[in-house]
Design an enzyme around this catalytic site. Structure first.
Site, PDB file in Angstrom:
ATOM      1  N   CYS A  98      -3.670  16.522  -4.356  1.00 49.51           N
ATOM      2  CA  CYS A  98      -4.214  16.028  -5.728  1.00 49.51           C
ATOM      3  C   CYS A  98      -5.381  16.962  -6.028  1.00 49.51           C
ATOM      4  O   CYS A  98      -6.463  16.409  -6.457  1.00 49.51           O
ATOM      5  CB  CYS A  98      -4.822  14.616  -5.411  1.00 49.51           C
ATOM      6  SG  CYS A  98      -5.986  14.409  -4.109  1.00 49.51           S
ATOM      7  N   PRO A 143      -3.401   6.522   2.731  1.00 51.13           N
ATOM      8  CA  PRO A 143      -3.304   5.153   2.957  1.00 51.13           C
ATOM      9  C   PRO A 143      -1.926   4.495   3.303  1.00 51.13           C
ATOM     10  O   PRO A 143      -1.736   3.226   3.346  1.00 51.13           O
ATOM     11  CB  PRO A 143      -3.963   4.617   2.165  1.00 51.13           C
ATOM     12  CG  PRO A 143      -3.861   5.699   0.815  1.00 51.13           C
ATOM     13  CD  PRO A 143      -3.856   6.851   1.672  1.00 51.13           C
TER      14      PRO A 143
END
Length: 431
Positions: free
Chosen positions: A326, A206
């Site tokens: 992540c 994002p």
């Protein structure tokens, strides 16, 4: 198509709690009893958050009949939770995760618009007590009430107690601060591109890491940012404009389809690669009920990650690359790096990234300790993995080291070349 399908399913799982509320509020499953609940989630996700329904036939017609009701329920949910964008609907999941309850609220100061001192002064005027620079992780863990610290590792990161909400704060809405987890700040910080450099952000949306890169570059240079999702890119463009980022080009394109030999990228010397992964380290976004990924899924992800990392290393002028995920799984982290280094080991090598960072890579291969890991328990962050690769130079025998701490790396503060004297910064008042 497989990657797009995986991305759709992964995002559906990430939004699962929100989708359940929408389905319940719109009474979709009660009205359409033959519609399987899991299929309903995928269809509603694609309708409201994705690229729009791509399927045909009766399922598409069925869900479209309820579009107005679903959109009204989504708007009501945003008003109820006092958020303005879809991504922020995921924040309430923090309260449901034991790990999330101990992760502080990290606030990155956007140095394209302001400076750390001015933001500290702003929060003090709002009634917050500034406790100075943290000396240990334990000090971050002890934060409570309206107290905050300067992070002990990253020079432009402020730390507040867990779940402190700044979505309505003037500094956030004006782009002066970015709400970004500390671990997510590490890739751009460790890539450390020199001002004026050409940089690729390979899987950009994002956009938090992209805006961080721009701040390090001081808007001097060029960032090429890629993502395949149109809506995510549109949201990202809005976010980057709000943050004051100017030197960037967004492209709706699969990074694997980008030609390293294109003259447009002949000056790209830095690449930040944060590819799709299992997301197993995201303590406040993964649905609690989601099972651990199967061995097959992990191998499929790792195969894609190896391919995209190898592709990134093929850019002819590349000097430094950061690979991050992540994910908590060795298959997506150390194993991917090891496999690609076996292919590119005579050209690129691991850098001993952030030697003072407490959590190192798993002992999967010699030198894996050069990588770094992050976790809620050890570093009070999301789960994360970062590896830094540099092009080999003549005479290189052992991994080089990136800065031990922020104060030893003036480039991160001032955008100067390594070894240059830092310039005194003028105050930029927050209006």
């Amino acid at each position: 198509h497989v990657r797009q399908l995986y991305a759709l399913v992964s995002e559906t799982l990430r939004y699962s709690p929100v989708l359940e509320k929408l389905l319940a509020g719109a009474a979709l499953l009660q009205a359409e009893r033959k519609l399987p609940p899991q299929l309903a989630k995928v269809l509603v996700y694609d309708l409201l958050f994705g690229k729009g329904l791509k399927c045909g036939g009766r399922w598409k017609a069925l869900v479209r009949r309820h579009r107005a009701r679903l959109e009204a329920e989504l708007a009501r949910l945003k008003v109820q939770q006092k958020v303005s964008c879809n991504e922020d609907l995921l924040a309430p999941a923090q309260a449901a995760s034991p790990a999330a309850s101990q992760v502080p609220r990290y606030v990155r100061v956007n140095t394209l618009k302001t400076c750390v001192d001015d933001v500290i002064d702003f929060f003090k005027r709002q009634g917050y007590s500034y406790l100075g620079k943290a000396a240990s992780v334990d000090e971050l863990r002890a934060l409570s009430g309206k107290k905050f610290l300067l992070d002990l590792h990253l020079p432009e990161l402020l730390v507040f107690p867990p779940q402190t909400d700044f979505h309505d704060n003037l500094l956030y809405t004006s782009g002066h601060i970015i709400l970004q987890d500390k671990a997510s700040c590490l890739p751009a910080f460790l890539l450390s591109p020199a001002a004026g450099s050409h940089v690729i952000d390979a899987c950009a949306a994002p956009g938090n890491k992209t805006s961080h890169l721009a701040a390090i570059l001081k808007n001097k240079g060029q960032i090429f940012a890629f993502d395949v999702d149109t809506k995510r890119l549109a949201t990202m463009n809005t976010m980057l404009m709000r943050a004051g980022v100017t030197a960037f080009q967004l492209a709706q394109q699969d990074f694997l389809a980008v030609d390293p030999g294109d003259p447009k990228y002949s000056k790209v010397t830095y690449i930040l690669l944060d590819p799709s992964c299992s997301g197993s380290g995201m303590v406040n976004r993964m649905p609690r009920e989601e099972a651990a990924p199967s061995a097959e899924r992990l191998q499929a992800l790792a195969g894609f990650q190896r391919k995209v990392l190898s592709h990134a290393l093929s850019f002819p002028a590349l000097w430094r690359l950061v690979y991050s995920t992540c994910s908590l799984y060795r298959e997506e982290n150390e194993d991917v790096v090891h496999s690609v280094l076996q292919e590119w080991g005579s050209t690129f090598r691991l850098v001993n990234a952030f030697p003072s960072w407490p959590c190192r890579g798993l002992a999967a291969f010699p030198g894996a300790q050069c990588c770094i890991r992050a976790s809620p328990a050890d570093t009070l962050t999301h789960g994360f993995f970062v590896a830094v690769l540099e092009r080999c130079r003549e005479g290189d025998a052992v991994p080089s080291s990136l800065p031990v701490a922020a104060e030893e790396n003036p480039q991160h503060r001032e955008g100067t070349e390594p070894g240059a004297a830092p310039k005194k910064r003028k105050k930029q008042w927050v209006k």
